[in-house]
Design a protein around this motif. Structure first.
Motif, PDB file in Angstrom:
ATOM      1  N   ILE A 168      13.292   0.345  25.612  1.00 56.74           N
ATOM      2  CA  ILE A 168      12.599  -0.451  26.634  1.00 56.74           C
ATOM      3  C   ILE A 168      11.562   0.406  27.346  1.00 56.74           C
ATOM      4  N   ALA A 169      11.911   1.664  27.621  1.00 55.79           N
ATOM      5  CA  ALA A 169      10.953   2.568  28.258  1.00 55.79           C
ATOM      6  C   ALA A 169       9.754   2.816  27.356  1.00 55.79           C
ATOM      7  N   VAL A 170       9.993   2.916  26.038  1.00 51.08           N
ATOM      8  CA  VAL A 170       8.886   3.121  25.097  1.00 51.08           C
ATOM      9  C   VAL A 170       7.976   1.893  25.073  1.00 51.08           C
ATOM     10  N   ILE A 171       8.584   0.704  25.047  1.00 51.62           N
ATOM     11  CA  ILE A 171       7.801  -0.531  25.081  1.00 51.62           C
ATOM     12  C   ILE A 171       6.974  -0.605  26.360  1.00 51.62           C
ATOM     13  N   LEU A 172       7.602  -0.242  27.481  1.00 53.26           N
ATOM     14  CA  LEU A 172       6.900  -0.259  28.768  1.00 53.26           C
ATOM     15  C   LEU A 172       5.729   0.714  28.757  1.00 53.26           C
ATOM     16  N   LEU A 173       5.946   1.899  28.207  1.00 48.53           N
ATOM     17  CA  LEU A 173       4.884   2.907  28.138  1.00 48.53           C
ATOM     18  C   LEU A 173       3.734   2.430  27.268  1.00 48.53           C
ATOM     19  N   ILE A 174       4.058   1.840  26.105  1.00 46.16           N
ATOM     20  CA  ILE A 174       3.019   1.341  25.203  1.00 46.16           C
ATOM     21  C   ILE A 174       2.186   0.269  25.890  1.00 46.16           C
ATOM     22  N   SER A 175       2.852  -0.682  26.541  1.00 43.09           N
ATOM     23  CA  SER A 175       2.130  -1.798  27.154  1.00 43.09           C
ATOM     24  C   SER A 175       1.234  -1.336  28.298  1.00 43.09           C
TER      25      SER A 175
END
Length: 536
Positions: A168-175
């Motif tokens: 979820i943190a990776v998705i948040l960072l990407i977005s």
């Protein structure tokens, strides 16, 4: 042509969410040898041990010749104190469990030739069953027999399922990074265009040559959203045909976008643009090599798009490039257009996620079914159910419209299939268009602090955090625009009102009146009130 491809692909981009599962692990051993298999259980039955060491080991009795709907033909001495495996069918899971329990069995495994679903029963049946119950693939049991033969021992355990996964943190960072970079790129392009105007380069021609498009008419926005609705409905009814068209368009559009992104970076770094003459025309060697690399990446993704183990890396790379290029080339001319577009897309998102399940046959929202494909099970029960094929199947085609990151804490993903955290491209592009407008407005008013751009990016970050928080607390997918649109629109409006620039921010500029004589909306010599507002 490229603009048309972008618009068509955007019509296929939808928000989506994550799914919770109830997989567990069956460890079959004999002596020092062991093998692990995927099983599906239900937390409402007797819970399984969270660790292998804490799990109790039992001998396994093969009763696959029986359905165990009653105790006839089965001696209690054979199954007492042991785990039993029986075939699925003819009676309910609870009936089989009660028969096995009365015979003295300690664990019930139900072998299935059909898809494994989370075993369920009436609420009144759960307290009656005191032994663990789980479904396994029949082919896995046959494989275990071939490997171990007689005398098999089994352990069942279900390691804790982490709701807050690092993915979820990776998705948040990407977005957040994609939205920020896309907005920054849009503002930088606008600044370059205005500098070109100041030098007499002709701003209108420059914009047209770069292939940039601007939405300035409310009617066009309404038509665009109506086309998105129509496209989504068509995808729902004709998914098996249109999915291949969208995949082909994505390959073309993402390769072009990746080329634009890398070329812009190389241009900024001052990389050489060696040219060669071919039939009287100068051809850039850098562009040729870069085009070959980008096309190769898109082709590799297209060929191996169903290889879940690693292809998500290329899909995310191409997706980031697509979103960045879209935010840079498609611009909203003023805040009024931003409000209309984002509000309509918010209604669109909520309707197709929350309302359409009442009209579909399987109770799955049209948005989720299209975004995840026809095999999107589990959503019909808000993520509390899981379905795993009993036999190897050809991977189903899915639309390339989401960022995908494997769940790092998905302990059983190698056995039951990989699990992903996903975010739709639309949840990046739609708010990103507003962020890009804020970035361009900072350029028009010569804001050295980029107050609009920075505040809108922070609002997007907070909106994403709230989206994930609600999703984790509710245990079901959320339409991200429900949170992102209010956060970004309200924040932008508050900043403009606080600075006393709402009139200019609302009117913005339009593609029709943008010409070589255009000056920034507010010059460097602003009134005292405007200068004071800079501190707001």
């Amino acid at each position: 042509m490229e603009e048309v491809v972008r618009v068509v692909l955007l019509l296929a981009i939808f928000s989506t969410s994550q799914v919770n599962c109830q997989e567990a692990i069956l460890r079959i051993s004999k002596g020092s040898e062991y093998k692990e298999f995927c099983i599906v259980h239900n937390h409402s039955w007797t819970p399984l041990s969270p660790t292998l060491d804490a799990a109790v080991q039992y001998p396994l009795v093969n009763l696959t010749s029986s359905l165990l709907c009653n105790a006839s033909g089965v001696s209690p001495d054979v199954v007492k104190g042991k785990a039993v495996v029986v075939m699925r069918g003819d009676c309910t899971f609870s009936e089989k469990a009660l028969v096995a329990q009365n015979l003295g069995a300690t664990t019930l495994l139900i072998a299935s030739n059909k898809s494994l679903i989370t075993p369920s029963a009436n609420d009144s049946e759960y307290p009656k069953v005191q032994i663990p119950l789980a479904l396994m693939r029949y082919r896995d049991f046959v494989e275990a027999q071939q490997v171990f033969g007689e005398g098999m021992q089994v352990k069942l355990y279900a390691p804790p399922y982490a709701k807050i996964d690092p993915s979820i943190a990776v998705i948040l960072l990407i977005s957040v990074l994609t939205v920020s970079l896309g907005g920054f790129w849009s503002g930088a392009s606008e600044r370059d265009r205005l500098n070109s105007v100041a030098l007499g380069g002709g701003g209108g021609d420059n914009k047209g040559d770069s292939g940039e498009l601007s939405l300035y008419s409310p009617l066009k926005v309404v038509i665009f959203v109506a086309m998105m609705c129509g496209m989504l409905v068509l995808m729902y009814f004709f998914y098996n045909i249109l999915v291949y068209i969208i995949i082909a368009i994505f390959c073309f559009a993402s390769a072009s976008a990746l080329f634009s992104c890398i070329d812009a970076v190389m241009e900024k770094c001052g990389c050489s643009t060696l040219s060669v003459s071919v039939q009287g025309k100068n051809v850039s060697v850098r562009s040729l090599l870069l085009a070959a690399v980008c096309i190769s990446i898109a082709v590799v993704w297209g060929v191996y798009r169903n290889e879940d183990r690693w292809i998500w890396i290329l899909q995310d790379l191409l997706g980031i490039a697509f979103c960045l290029n879209f935010m840079k080339t498609i611009s909203l001319s003023n805040f009024k257009i931003c409000v209309i577009l984002l509000s309509l897309l918010l209604l669109y998102d909520v309707f197709f996620v929350f309302i359409t399940p009442f009209f579909t046959k399987n109770g799955v929202s049209i948005m989720v079914q299209v975004a995840l494909g026809p095999d999107a099970s589990g959503e019909k029960t808000q993520g509390n159910m899981v379905e795993i094929p009993a036999e190897p199947q050809a991977p189903s085609e899915k639309l390339p419209v989401v960022m995908r990151v494997p769940r790092f804490s998905a302990w059983a993903q190698n056995l039951c299939g990989m699990q992903f955290s996903i975010l739709g491209y639309g949840d990046i592009i739609v708010p990103g268009l507003l962020v890009a407008y804020c970035s361009r407005f900072d350029v028009w008013i010569n804001s050295s602090k980029k107050i609009y751009f920075v505040s809108c990016c922070i609002a997007y970050l907070l909106g994403m955090i709230l989206t994930f928080a609600v999703m984790l607390l509710s245990g079901m997918g959320q339409p991200a625009l429900l949170y992102l649109v209010p956060f970004t629109l309200i924040t932008s409006a508050v900043v403009a009102g606080c600075r006393g620039e709402m009139k200019q921010f609302w009117a913005g500029t339009t593609y029709e009146v943008l010409d070589s004589t255009r000056e920034p909306l507010l010059s460097e010599g602003r009134t005292g009130r405007s200068v004071e507002a800079e501190r707001c």
